[in-house]
Motif scaffolding. Structure first.
Motif, PDB file in Angstrom:
ATOM      1  N   ASN A 106      -2.748  -2.940  11.592  1.00 31.02           N
ATOM      2  CA  ASN A 106      -3.253  -2.630  10.249  1.00 31.02           C
ATOM      3  C   ASN A 106      -2.907  -1.205   9.843  1.00 31.02           C
ATOM      4  OD1 ASN A 106      -4.344  -5.175   9.894  1.00 31.02           O
ATOM      5  ND2 ASN A 106      -6.351  -4.609  10.681  1.00 31.02           N
ATOM      6  N   HIS A 107      -3.016  -0.285  10.802  1.00 33.90           N
ATOM      7  CA  HIS A 107      -2.678   1.113  10.517  1.00 33.90           C
ATOM      8  C   HIS A 107      -1.206   1.242  10.146  1.00 33.90           C
ATOM      9  CE1 HIS A 107      -2.746   5.468  10.770  1.00 33.90           C
ATOM     10  NE2 HIS A 107      -1.716   5.415  11.602  1.00 33.90           N
ATOM     11  N   GLN A 108      -0.352   0.560  10.921  1.00 29.07           N
ATOM     12  CA  GLN A 108       1.074   0.597  10.610  1.00 29.07           C
ATOM     13  C   GLN A 108       1.368  -0.047   9.265  1.00 29.07           C
ATOM     14  OE1 GLN A 108       3.100  -1.226  13.884  1.00 29.07           O
ATOM     15  NE2 GLN A 108       2.593   0.405  15.355  1.00 29.07           N
ATOM     16  N   LEU A 109       0.675  -1.190   8.995  1.00 24.21           N
ATOM     17  CA  LEU A 109       0.879  -1.860   7.703  1.00 24.21           C
ATOM     18  C   LEU A 109       0.412  -0.985   6.548  1.00 24.21           C
ATOM     19  CD1 LEU A 109      -0.167  -5.520   8.565  1.00 24.21           C
ATOM     20  CD2 LEU A 109       2.135  -4.690   8.090  1.00 24.21           C
ATOM     21  N   ARG A 110      -0.758  -0.320   6.732  1.00 25.52           N
ATOM     22  CA  ARG A 110      -1.237   0.583   5.679  1.00 25.52           C
ATOM     23  C   ARG A 110      -0.248   1.721   5.455  1.00 25.52           C
ATOM     24  NH1 ARG A 110      -6.443  -0.465   7.970  1.00 25.52           N
ATOM     25  NH2 ARG A 110      -6.216   1.347   9.332  1.00 25.52           N
ATOM     26  N   HIS A 111       0.317   2.237   6.566  1.00 20.23           N
ATOM     27  CA  HIS A 111       1.291   3.306   6.446  1.00 20.23           C
ATOM     28  C   HIS A 111       2.528   2.814   5.695  1.00 20.23           C
ATOM     29  CE1 HIS A 111       3.436   6.945   7.445  1.00 20.23           C
ATOM     30  NE2 HIS A 111       4.419   6.245   8.014  1.00 20.23           N
ATOM     31  N   GLN A 112       2.992   1.596   6.057  1.00 20.91           N
ATOM     32  CA  GLN A 112       4.147   1.038   5.365  1.00 20.91           C
ATOM     33  C   GLN A 112       3.850   0.770   3.897  1.00 20.91           C
ATOM     34  OE1 GLN A 112       5.456  -2.420   7.493  1.00 20.91           O
ATOM     35  NE2 GLN A 112       5.993  -1.295   9.362  1.00 20.91           N
ATOM     36  N   ILE A 113       2.618   0.261   3.619  1.00 22.85           N
ATOM     37  CA  ILE A 113       2.228   0.008   2.223  1.00 22.85           C
ATOM     38  C   ILE A 113       2.224   1.300   1.427  1.00 22.85           C
ATOM     39  CG2 ILE A 113       0.284  -0.681   0.758  1.00 22.85           C
ATOM     40  CD1 ILE A 113      -0.372  -2.829   2.835  1.00 22.85           C
ATOM     41  N   LYS A 117       4.450   2.105  -1.656  1.00 20.55           N
ATOM     42  CA  LYS A 117       3.863   2.526  -2.925  1.00 20.55           C
ATOM     43  C   LYS A 117       4.522   3.805  -3.425  1.00 20.55           C
ATOM     44  CE  LYS A 117      -0.747   0.462  -2.613  1.00 20.55           C
ATOM     45  NZ  LYS A 117      -2.190   0.747  -2.509  1.00 20.55           N
ATOM     46  N   GLU A 118       4.723   4.763  -2.494  1.00 22.61           N
ATOM     47  CA  GLU A 118       5.387   6.006  -2.877  1.00 22.61           C
ATOM     48  C   GLU A 118       6.811   5.725  -3.352  1.00 22.61           C
ATOM     49  OE1 GLU A 118       5.192   8.560   0.467  1.00 22.61           O
ATOM     50  OE2 GLU A 118       3.012   8.882   0.334  1.00 22.61           O
ATOM     51  N   ARG A 119       7.496   4.811  -2.612  1.00 23.71           N
ATOM     52  CA  ARG A 119       8.864   4.472  -3.011  1.00 23.71           C
ATOM     53  C   ARG A 119       8.880   3.776  -4.359  1.00 23.71           C
ATOM     54  NH1 ARG A 119      12.981   0.567   0.432  1.00 23.71           N
ATOM     55  NH2 ARG A 119      14.797   0.840  -0.913  1.00 23.71           N
ATOM     56  N   LEU A 120       7.900   2.850  -4.563  1.00 27.00           N
ATOM     57  CA  LEU A 120       7.817   2.154  -5.840  1.00 27.00           C
ATOM     58  C   LEU A 120       7.534   3.124  -6.978  1.00 27.00           C
ATOM     59  CD1 LEU A 120       7.759  -0.513  -7.417  1.00 27.00           C
ATOM     60  CD2 LEU A 120       5.346  -0.722  -6.838  1.00 27.00           C
ATOM     61  N   ARG A 124       9.828   3.785 -10.052  1.00 25.32           N
ATOM     62  CA  ARG A 124       9.338   3.668 -11.426  1.00 25.32           C
ATOM     63  C   ARG A 124       9.624   4.930 -12.216  1.00 25.32           C
ATOM     64  NH1 ARG A 124       3.402   0.832 -10.464  1.00 25.32           N
ATOM     65  NH2 ARG A 124       4.151  -1.341 -10.298  1.00 25.32           N
ATOM     66  N   SER A 125       9.358   6.079 -11.563  1.00 27.95           N
ATOM     67  CA  SER A 125       9.624   7.348 -12.233  1.00 27.95           C
ATOM     68  C   SER A 125      11.111   7.491 -12.537  1.00 27.95           C
ATOM     69  CB  SER A 125       9.141   8.497 -11.344  1.00 27.95           C
ATOM     70  OG  SER A 125       9.461   9.737 -11.923  1.00 27.95           O
ATOM     71  N   GLU A 126      11.941   7.088 -11.552  1.00 25.46           N
ATOM     72  CA  GLU A 126      13.385   7.154 -11.763  1.00 25.46           C
ATOM     73  C   GLU A 126      13.813   6.204 -12.869  1.00 25.46           C
ATOM     74  OE1 GLU A 126      17.344   7.218  -8.911  1.00 25.46           O
ATOM     75  OE2 GLU A 126      15.683   5.906  -8.393  1.00 25.46           O
ATOM     76  N   SER A 127      13.212   4.983 -12.873  1.00 26.07           N
ATOM     77  CA  SER A 127      13.548   4.016 -13.914  1.00 26.07           C
ATOM     78  C   SER A 127      13.141   4.523 -15.294  1.00 26.07           C
ATOM     79  CB  SER A 127      12.860   2.682 -13.611  1.00 26.07           C
ATOM     80  OG  SER A 127      13.083   1.759 -14.643  1.00 26.07           O
ATOM     81  N   GLU A 128      11.924   5.097 -15.383  1.00 28.49           N
ATOM     82  CA  GLU A 128      11.470   5.640 -16.662  1.00 28.49           C
ATOM     83  C   GLU A 128      12.375   6.776 -17.121  1.00 28.49           C
ATOM     84  OE1 GLU A 128       7.441   6.739 -16.168  1.00 28.49           O
ATOM     85  OE2 GLU A 128       6.684   4.674 -16.038  1.00 28.49           O
ATOM     86  N   SER A 129      12.793   7.605 -16.139  1.00 29.54           N
ATOM     87  CA  SER A 129      13.689   8.708 -16.486  1.00 29.54           C
ATOM     88  C   SER A 129      15.023   8.192 -17.004  1.00 29.54           C
ATOM     89  CB  SER A 129      13.904   9.591 -15.255  1.00 29.54           C
ATOM     90  OG  SER A 129      14.831  10.614 -15.533  1.00 29.54           O
TER      91      SER A 129
END
Length: 393
Positions: A106-113, A117-120, A124-129
């Motif tokens: 779960n810890h690893q999954l939370r870290h990956q999530i 999320k940061e990558r998403l 998103r920021s890159e797409s908006e830009s």
């Protein structure tokens, strides 16, 4: 001594002497008979006691056997309890290990999530830009169209069938742009060789109004631009209706649309099909004949009688557009040079004229200037370039 009623009287033996019963006195004989009765009763009691003793011994043996069986069962239960406790402890350890493994997972999954999320968020920021960068908001100017000839002859019986749509194609080119900061100037020469000579200089000594300054020339790197085609298809039999109030059931609204847009008095005509979208409050209406859709669309609004009230809905021709040949490119201006490090020793117009005179002189490695733009300190200007002054990469 056993005595019975049918037995003959036995002589009495006292101290080893045998005394005949007849020689005893009646009292002694009576006493002797009583003693014999008591002895007989004692023998009966003894036999009963012996029977009871035997029964008790048997009960004791039976009890001991049951006790042994109970002890064996108790030992067996204790053994089973011990094994069960051991198995329970092993299961507990396994569950704890699985819980630790699940917690780690779960810890690893939370870290990956979180990473996703940061990558998403970054995407998103890159797409908006990029969307903001490539967003084009411009009104297409009106252009006079001149009829020069017939491209295709259409027979009269197929005229209506082949003229159900108006098709158009537009090429959109975004002019490259550069943001000009304060104290900078853009100078475009008529010849590329002049710009190349200036760019080979690390600095350009310029004297304006007795003030000497070192102007730094650099190549103009333009922002990424886009080029694409838009194909437009306008139906001459369909209109799009919006702002439809959802005050009736879906089927009744569809009937109301068909009924209202069939009225010639309001500019309508015979309706072939109605597609109503309840979620968006829009509809696409197809008329049986051409010309009706154009006539209705020119009104922009149309009265829709819903029975309870009359609502004004928006109408327009139904269009389909498609983006083709989308290209992005970047480039540098071959004849334009960016000048930096200019001081405001004069007003903007005079300073710009002096810069143009300086860079026109051949002894300053200059040449004929086509255009120049100086941006005073504290100002920001966006300069646009055309394809003639840009070399794409």
């Amino acid at each position: 001594m056993a005595m019975g009623t049918n037995e003959a009287p036995q002589p009495l033996v006292l101290n080893g002497d045998v005394t005949p019963l007849e020689e005893l006195s009646p009292e002694d004989q009576e006493e002797l008979r009583n003693l014999e009765k008591e002895l007989q009763q004692l023998k009966i009691q003894f036999e009963k006691a012996d029977t009871v003793k035997s029964r008790l011994l048997l009960d004791k043996l039976d009890h001991e056997e049951h006790k042994k069986q109970a002890q064996d069962e108790m030992m067996k239960l204790l053994q089973e309890e011990h094994e069960f406790s051991k198995e329970l402890e092993n299961q507990k350890k396994r569950f704890e290990q699985e819980a630790l493994a699940m917690e780690e997972t779960n810890h690893q999954l939370r870290h990956q999530i979180n990473k996703q999320k940061e990558r998403l968020e970054f995407k998103r920021s890159e797409s908006e830009s990029l969307q903001q960068k490539f967003k084009i908001i411009a009104a297409i100017p009106e252009k006079a169209v001149k009829f020069i000839g017939v491209e295709k002859e259409i027979p009269d019986h197929k005229l209506e069938e082949d003229c159900l749509h108006i098709q158009g194609q537009f090429s959109i080119i975004q002019n490259p742009a550069l943001t000009l900061s304060g104290g900078q100037a853009l100078i475009t020469f008529e010849e590329e060789q002049v710009a190349e000579r200036i760019l080979k200089l690390a600095r350009c000594p310029v004297t304006i109004d007795k003030t000497k300054m070192d102007v730094k020339p650099s190549r103009v790197a333009l922002d990424t631009t886009v080029k694409f085609e838009v194909q437009l298809n306008v139906s001459l039999k369909k209109i799009e209706v919006s702002n439809i109030p959802p005050i009736l059931p879906e089927e009744r609204i569809r009937d109301k649309l068909e009924l209202n847009f069939s009225k010639p008095s309001l500019g309508g005509g015979e309706v072939e099909n109605v597609k109503y979208n309840k979620d968006s409050g829009t509809a696409v209406i197809t008329f049986l004949h051409t010309g009706v859709a154009e006539r209705v669309a020119m009104k922009n609004t149309y009265p829709l009688d819903m029975g309870l009230r009359v609502s004004q809905v928006f109408v327009s021709l139904c269009t389909e557009d498609r983006l083709r040949k989308f290209q992005t490119f970047c480039g540098t201006s071959r004849r334009t040079v960016l000048l930096s490090g200019i001081s405001d020793v004069l007003d903007e117009e005079d300073l710009q004229d002096n810069l143009e005179i300086h860079f026109q002189k051949p002894n300053n490695y200059g040449g004929e200037v086509e255009n120049i733009k100086y941006n005073a300190q504290g100002q920001t200007t966006v300069a646009y370039f055309n394809e003639e002054t840009v070399g794409s990469e």
